[in-house]
Enzyme design. Sequence first.
Site, PDB file in Angstrom:
ATOM      1  N   THR A   1       0.823  -1.210   0.000  1.00 59.04           N
ATOM      2  CA  THR A   1       0.000   0.000   0.000  1.00 59.04           C
ATOM      3  C   THR A   1       0.863   1.269   0.000  1.00 59.04           C
ATOM      4  OG1 THR A   1      -0.082  -0.395   2.368  1.00 59.04           O
ATOM      5  CG2 THR A   1      -2.061  -0.930   1.107  1.00 59.04           C
TER       6      THR A   1
ATOM      7  N   PHE B   1      -8.282   5.177   4.068  1.00 59.12           N
ATOM      8  CA  PHE B   1      -7.897   4.199   5.077  1.00 59.12           C
ATOM      9  C   PHE B   1      -9.087   3.425   5.619  1.00 59.12           C
ATOM     10  CE2 PHE B   1      -4.387   7.254   5.010  1.00 59.12           C
ATOM     11  CZ  PHE B   1      -3.304   6.389   4.879  1.00 59.12           C
TER      12      PHE B   1
ATOM     13  N   CYS C   1      -7.937   1.174   8.833  1.00 61.63           N
ATOM     14  CA  CYS C   1      -6.505   0.871   8.825  1.00 61.63           C
ATOM     15  C   CYS C   1      -5.842   1.217  10.164  1.00 61.63           C
ATOM     16  CB  CYS C   1      -5.825   1.672   7.716  1.00 61.63           C
ATOM     17  SG  CYS C   1      -4.067   1.328   7.588  1.00 61.63           S
TER      18      CYS C   1
END
Length: 452
Positions: free
Chosen positions: A266, A394, A401
């Site tokens: 990512t 996120f 996240c």
Amino acid sequence: MPRPSWRMPLIGDAMRLDPKRPVQRETEFVRELGDVFEIDIVGSKVIVVGGGNAVAEVFDESRFAKAVVPPVKNLRDLAGDGLFTAFNSEPAWAQAHNVLMPAFSQASMRNYHDTMAQCVEELCDFWTGRLDREPSDISSDMNRLTLEVIGRAGFGYSFDSFANERHEFVEAMTRALSFASRTANDVPVLREIFGWKALRQNPKDIALLTHSVDGIIAARRGGKTPRQDDLLQRMLEYPDPDTGELLSDQSIRNQVLTFLIAGHETTAGTLSFALHYLSLNADIVDRARAEIEDVVGRDGAAVQFEQVAKLRYVRRIVDETLRLWPAGPAFFRKARADTTLSGYPIGKGATILVVLLALHRDRRLWGEDADEFDPDRFLPAHVRARPAHAYKPFGVGARACIGRQFALHEAVLALARILMRFDVVPTPGYELSVSEMLTIRPEDLRLQLRAR
Ligand code: MNH
């Protein structure tokens, strides 16, 4: 509910999807079919949401929750009930979440800063040693950087990424991710016929990855690698405040694998896209450098922990990169009970795919120039003027996240240092094309780094 035309018996919309670029295909469908529609992949139905108020509805944790379905579910063969792939109800999730959350606070980034900075210097030195060669393969170099950062900052383990051309762990991981991603919305029968080689390779890759991670954990336990205040030490020593229990060996292994997967592709993709835009926008580079000189100085000094938060413009470059190309381009939700979505009745457990790639370019939220790269969209006044659901790179809710601060700190630090040391020169005629493997990255992006 709208659906793509040309749906076929049994296989549904499978032939109209793109197994290599699923999310980009779904983004085209959003343009064609609107904010909410349904796709059918060999009998399993997924509701796709790509903009408008439907998104705000789906982000509401009281009515919807994270869904662990393919391709995310496919990763359970590798990461089991690790944080990213755990079902909401699995006890290992809450336990690991409680133990690890404090290690991902903004303040905890101080612990990782020096290691991150060291890895960035190694990347820059690696580039300096190759200045006269052909342009660098940016995605691959960013992968070296981010894997090295999570390995060393998280577990005190180096992949020697700047010395090795190939690393068996990295290759096994890349194949395993591609396997989980490819088998997402293709036709199962065809997979058996054409994918037999990958089907046999995958268990071997998983065995190698698991074995290597067990080695990392055993080395720390046995005192062979030094004790340091990192994610691994925390998992070995801190009991879950709710249950008083330490994480099981199995859970620690799953978390390490999870961080290696979730924590590197990512951030690497994000940095690659950012460098692509920087290579094309001299004015943005100038503004970033003016800020960096202001905050860090111009004598080539290292970036200090406290300075990272002051690099506001560099941070806006990262924010804007994650808008145009959110590294995790889509995620799954499910209805907690029978309900409606945009007025359509949907059943309890219905699977919903949120396409960030579409949401982040919704003209109603971002204006007619939504496809343009413009960091100033993230000036505080502009952020405040948009609804909260406009931007969620996120994710949302309890399962959002955990590595957000880690990724942002690393990305801002790396970009600042790269801009201090190099001019980033594009390859003439390069047209951005984006490949998907659960995460997204620029395909074959090559940039020339020139020492300043
Ligand atoms: Mn990360 C979950 C995006 C960097 C570890 N991450 C998620 C989700 C998104 C996401 C979106 C939610 C997925 C879902 O709802 O199914 N993550 C990113 C992006 C970056 C990123 C765009 C970088 C940029 N992530 C990182 C880093 C780490 C990490 C770095 C670790 C060091 N992420 C995770 C973990 C989860 C997650 C772990 C699962 C959290 C949970 O479910 O409790």
